[in-house]
Design a protein around this motif. Structure first.
Motif, PDB file in Angstrom:
ATOM      1  N   PRO A   4       0.796  -1.232   0.000  1.00 10.28           N
ATOM      2  CA  PRO A   4       0.000   0.000   0.000  1.00 10.28           C
ATOM      3  C   PRO A   4       0.827   1.280   0.000  1.00 10.28           C
ATOM      4  O   PRO A   4       0.265   2.358   0.021  1.00 10.28           O
ATOM      5  CB  PRO A   4      -0.794  -0.114   1.303  1.00 10.28           C
ATOM      6  N   TYR A   5       2.118   1.184  -0.044  1.00 13.05           N
ATOM      7  CA  TYR A   5       2.950   2.386   0.056  1.00 13.05           C
ATOM      8  C   TYR A   5       3.992   2.382  -1.056  1.00 13.05           C
ATOM      9  O   TYR A   5       4.190   1.371  -1.734  1.00 13.05           O
ATOM     10  CB  TYR A   5       3.664   2.405   1.416  1.00 13.05           C
ATOM     11  N   LEU A   6       4.661   3.523  -1.225  1.00 12.70           N
ATOM     12  CA  LEU A   6       5.759   3.613  -2.182  1.00 12.70           C
ATOM     13  C   LEU A   6       7.059   3.803  -1.419  1.00 12.70           C
ATOM     14  O   LEU A   6       7.117   4.560  -0.454  1.00 12.70           O
ATOM     15  CB  LEU A   6       5.561   4.807  -3.114  1.00 12.70           C
ATOM     16  N   GLN A   7       8.095   3.113  -1.841  1.00 14.46           N
ATOM     17  CA  GLN A   7       9.403   3.326  -1.223  1.00 14.46           C
ATOM     18  C   GLN A   7       9.971   4.658  -1.705  1.00 14.46           C
ATOM     19  O   GLN A   7       9.548   5.179  -2.732  1.00 14.46           O
ATOM     20  CB  GLN A   7      10.361   2.206  -1.615  1.00 14.46           C
ATOM     21  N   ASP A   8      10.957   5.168  -0.961  1.00 18.01           N
ATOM     22  CA  ASP A   8      11.536   6.461  -1.329  1.00 18.01           C
ATOM     23  C   ASP A   8      12.113   6.459  -2.735  1.00 18.01           C
ATOM     24  O   ASP A   8      11.936   7.408  -3.489  1.00 18.01           O
ATOM     25  CB  ASP A   8      12.635   6.849  -0.324  1.00 18.01           C
ATOM     26  N   LYS A   9      12.794   5.368  -3.085  1.00 18.04           N
ATOM     27  CA  LYS A   9      13.425   5.370  -4.407  1.00 18.04           C
ATOM     28  C   LYS A   9      12.370   5.315  -5.524  1.00 18.04           C
ATOM     29  O   LYS A   9      12.563   5.863  -6.594  1.00 18.04           O
ATOM     30  CB  LYS A   9      14.433   4.223  -4.541  1.00 18.04           C
ATOM     31  N   GLU A  10      11.227   4.699  -5.192  1.00 17.97           N
ATOM     32  CA  GLU A  10      10.147   4.666  -6.186  1.00 17.97           C
ATOM     33  C   GLU A  10       9.512   6.039  -6.345  1.00 17.97           C
ATOM     34  O   GLU A  10       9.168   6.458  -7.456  1.00 17.97           O
ATOM     35  CB  GLU A  10       9.106   3.622  -5.771  1.00 17.97           C
ATOM     36  N   LYS A  11       9.374   6.747  -5.209  1.00 23.85           N
ATOM     37  CA  LYS A  11       8.864   8.121  -5.284  1.00 23.85           C
ATOM     38  C   LYS A  11       9.817   8.975  -6.104  1.00 23.85           C
ATOM     39  O   LYS A  11       9.403   9.835  -6.865  1.00 23.85           O
ATOM     40  CB  LYS A  11       8.747   8.725  -3.879  1.00 23.85           C
ATOM     41  N   ARG A  12      11.123   8.708  -5.930  1.00 23.43           N
ATOM     42  CA  ARG A  12      12.113   9.506  -6.637  1.00 23.43           C
ATOM     43  C   ARG A  12      11.957   9.349  -8.154  1.00 23.43           C
ATOM     44  O   ARG A  12      12.152  10.298  -8.906  1.00 23.43           O
ATOM     45  CB  ARG A  12      13.527   9.124  -6.183  1.00 23.43           C
ATOM     46  N   VAL A  13      11.600   8.139  -8.581  1.00 25.60           N
ATOM     47  CA  VAL A  13      11.382   7.931 -10.019  1.00 25.60           C
ATOM     48  C   VAL A  13      10.250   8.826 -10.511  1.00 25.60           C
ATOM     49  O   VAL A  13      10.362   9.494 -11.550  1.00 25.60           O
ATOM     50  CB  VAL A  13      11.052   6.445 -10.322  1.00 25.60           C
ATOM     51  N   LEU A  14       9.169   8.908  -9.718  1.00 23.18           N
ATOM     52  CA  LEU A  14       8.042   9.758 -10.113  1.00 23.18           C
ATOM     53  C   LEU A  14       8.446  11.229 -10.133  1.00 23.18           C
ATOM     54  O   LEU A  14       8.091  11.963 -11.062  1.00 23.18           O
ATOM     55  CB  LEU A  14       6.875   9.567  -9.138  1.00 23.18           C
ATOM     56  N   ILE A  15       9.210  11.639  -9.115  1.00 23.84           N
ATOM     57  CA  ILE A  15       9.651  13.039  -9.053  1.00 23.84           C
ATOM     58  C   ILE A  15      10.543  13.359 -10.249  1.00 23.84           C
ATOM     59  O   ILE A  15      10.592  14.482 -10.724  1.00 23.84           O
ATOM     60  CB  ILE A  15      10.395  13.312  -7.726  1.00 23.84           C
ATOM     61  N   PHE A  16      11.241  12.348 -10.737  1.00 26.05           N
ATOM     62  CA  PHE A  16      12.118  12.514 -11.889  1.00 26.05           C
ATOM     63  C   PHE A  16      11.298  12.575 -13.188  1.00 26.05           C
ATOM     64  O   PHE A  16      11.530  13.420 -14.047  1.00 26.05           O
ATOM     65  CB  PHE A  16      13.090  11.326 -11.918  1.00 26.05           C
ATOM     66  N   VAL A  17      10.322  11.673 -13.301  1.00 29.16           N
ATOM     67  CA  VAL A  17       9.600  11.521 -14.567  1.00 29.16           C
ATOM     68  C   VAL A  17       8.616  12.671 -14.822  1.00 29.16           C
ATOM     69  O   VAL A  17       8.507  13.156 -15.949  1.00 29.16           O
ATOM     70  CB  VAL A  17       8.857  10.160 -14.599  1.00 29.16           C
TER      71      VAL A  17
END
Ligand code: NAG
Length: 444
Positions: free
Chosen positions: A275-288
């Motif tokens: 149910p959550y996103l890891q920090d590195k996964e959030k970082r991908v979104l912030i990048f994209v």
């Protein structure tokens, strides 16, 4: 998610502002201002003519410096086909002729020695020529007087006349069926959205948040296609998009961001694996997401400035680079998920379930790569190799590939009461939790 929602809202506002302040030139009617330009050849536009085509060219505010130019017959506009244009260059290189305007391979439209003598310091002219050989033509301006600087405002209108219906068609031959094609795809996505809504309703007990997100992606895609159909159909009939292009860019932008976000979210297994996103996964979104903003701005500039726009090559490179970065970035979460699942399979011994998930994610990985490859490389190749008469095949291939990708993603990640993937997973998870609880109680 809270910390990046701020920045994405800001970016969204910036992008909308950027788009609304861009001056929109309508696609097939081209206005170009040339200022103190001494290039010997300036491409203006290109267009696929049928047997009853016409070019209307209006040029105003012509000033030449230094004035009196030695030979005005060496300055002017001409049309040439893609096959003939290189021959003209060859002739000049071979020294056969000094100027492209004198080549037998081009069709002169207007030479400046035809300019009426005028007391004004600036000149203007207005000309309409019939084009009756069906072909793809480039309209160019040629200035063969060395060191002569030309300034002028060029307004060109190219269209085909349909003798059967008596209507004008401002879309290049080969693109004239695009409004109909986009509308057809709009209907397909509308149906897809309906099927998906029905699926969500039927399986409302096993629906995850991501399934509603998928619905919004399909709806945005449908709206995007509707606006593209409207845009193209207005251009076809009147040569101008009447504001549909702004809607189209807006929905392209929203669709682009949601689609890439969806690929990332599915790749991470968000909402159905965890149910959550890891920090590195959030970082991908912030990048994209910011990159998507840049990609969309570049796309708008490329579309609006036409085939010979100012800085077009730079914008194309920007778009290509950003697009490649986005495509690579979205693959990371899938690779991480695959790695995690492989490790989990080794650790917890539930090989069957993990293998099933693993296969699904591996398939997804391959499908995402194929989709990216097909829509970027194959479609581009198709657009380059097909004749101008079949310019619709590129968009059709891209839309078919996109449709296949949407259907695959929807089908494989659909909510299902008896989805073996989710059902076994949940049951086993519950069973394991139950067993652990019992164990705990027993020990106490
Ligand atoms: C192009 O010019 C011709 C001749 O002046 C005129 O009859 C025609 O209406 C013009 N077409 C457009 C679309 O402006």
């Amino acid at each position: 998610m809270a910390n990046f929602s701020h920045s994405s809202v800001l970016l969204l506002i910036t992008a909308v502002l950027l788009l609304t302040t861009t001056t929109f030139t309508s696609a097939e009617i081209r206005s170009i201002d040339i200022r103190s330009d001494s290039r010997s050849n300036i491409p203006i536009d290109e267009f696929g003519f049928t047997h009853s085509g016409r070019l209307n060219l209006t040029v105003t505010q012509i000033t030449l410096s230094p004035t009196p130019a030695p030979d005005l017959s060496l300055i002017g506009f001409y049309l040439c086909t893609l096959d003939a244009c290189p021959l003209r260059v060859q002739q000049i290189q071979d020294g056969d002729i000094p100027c492209a305007l004198q080549s037998v391979h081009v069709k002169p439209v207007f030479k400046f020695n035809q300019l009426k003598p005028d007391h004004n310091p600036t000149h203007s002219f207005d000309i309409s020529v019939k084009v009756s050989d069906a072909n793809l033509f480039s309209l160019l301006f040629s200035n063969c007087v060395p060191d002569l600087k030309v300034s002028m405002d060029v307004h060109s209108v190219m269209y085909n006349y349909n003798p059967k219906t008596g209507q004008l068609d401002y879309l290049s031959a080969g693109k004239s069926s695009l409004p109909f094609i986009y509308f057809l795809f709009f209907l397909v996505y509308l149906a897809l959205g309906a099927v998906w809504s029905y699926t969500l309703y039927k399986n409302r007990l096993t629906v995850y948040k991501i399934h509603f997100f998928m619905l919004s992606v399909v709806i945005l895609k449908a709206l995007n296609l509707l606006c593209e159909a409207g845009d193209k159909s207005y251009i076809k009939r009147s040569g101008s998009a009447h504001g549909w292009d702004i809607l189209f860019y807006l929905f392209s932008f929203l669709k682009g961001i949601t689609l890439f976000t969806l690929i990332v979210l599915i790749g991470t297994g968000w909402s159905f694996l965890k149910p959550y996103l890891q920090d590195k996964e959030k970082r991908v979104l912030i990048f994209v997401i910011p990159l998507q903003v840049v990609a969309n701005v570049a796309q708008v500039v490329i579309d609006e400035t036409g085939p010979y726009g100012h800085n077009l090559e730079t914008w194309k490179k920007v778009f290509l680079l950003v697009d490649i970065l986005c495509c690579c970035a979205v693959l990371f979460p899938i690779v991480w998920s695959i790695k995690n699942l492989r490790e989990a399979a080794k650790m917890d011994g539930k090989a069957a379930v993990n293998l099933m998930k693993l296969t699904l994610f591996r398939q997804y990985y391959i499908i995402v790569i194929s989709y990216i490859y097909f829509t970027r490389v194959v479609v581009n190749a198709l657009e380059t190799i097909t004749s101008y008469k079949f310019q619709w095949t590129g968009p059709v291939a891209a839309e078919l590939a996109t449709l296949a990708f949407y259907v695959f993603t929807g089908y494989n990640f659909r909510p299902k009461v008896h989805n073996p993937y989710f059902a076994i997973d949940d049951e086993e998870e519950e069973a394991a939790a139950e067993a652990l609880k019992l164990e705990d109680e027993f020990e106490l």
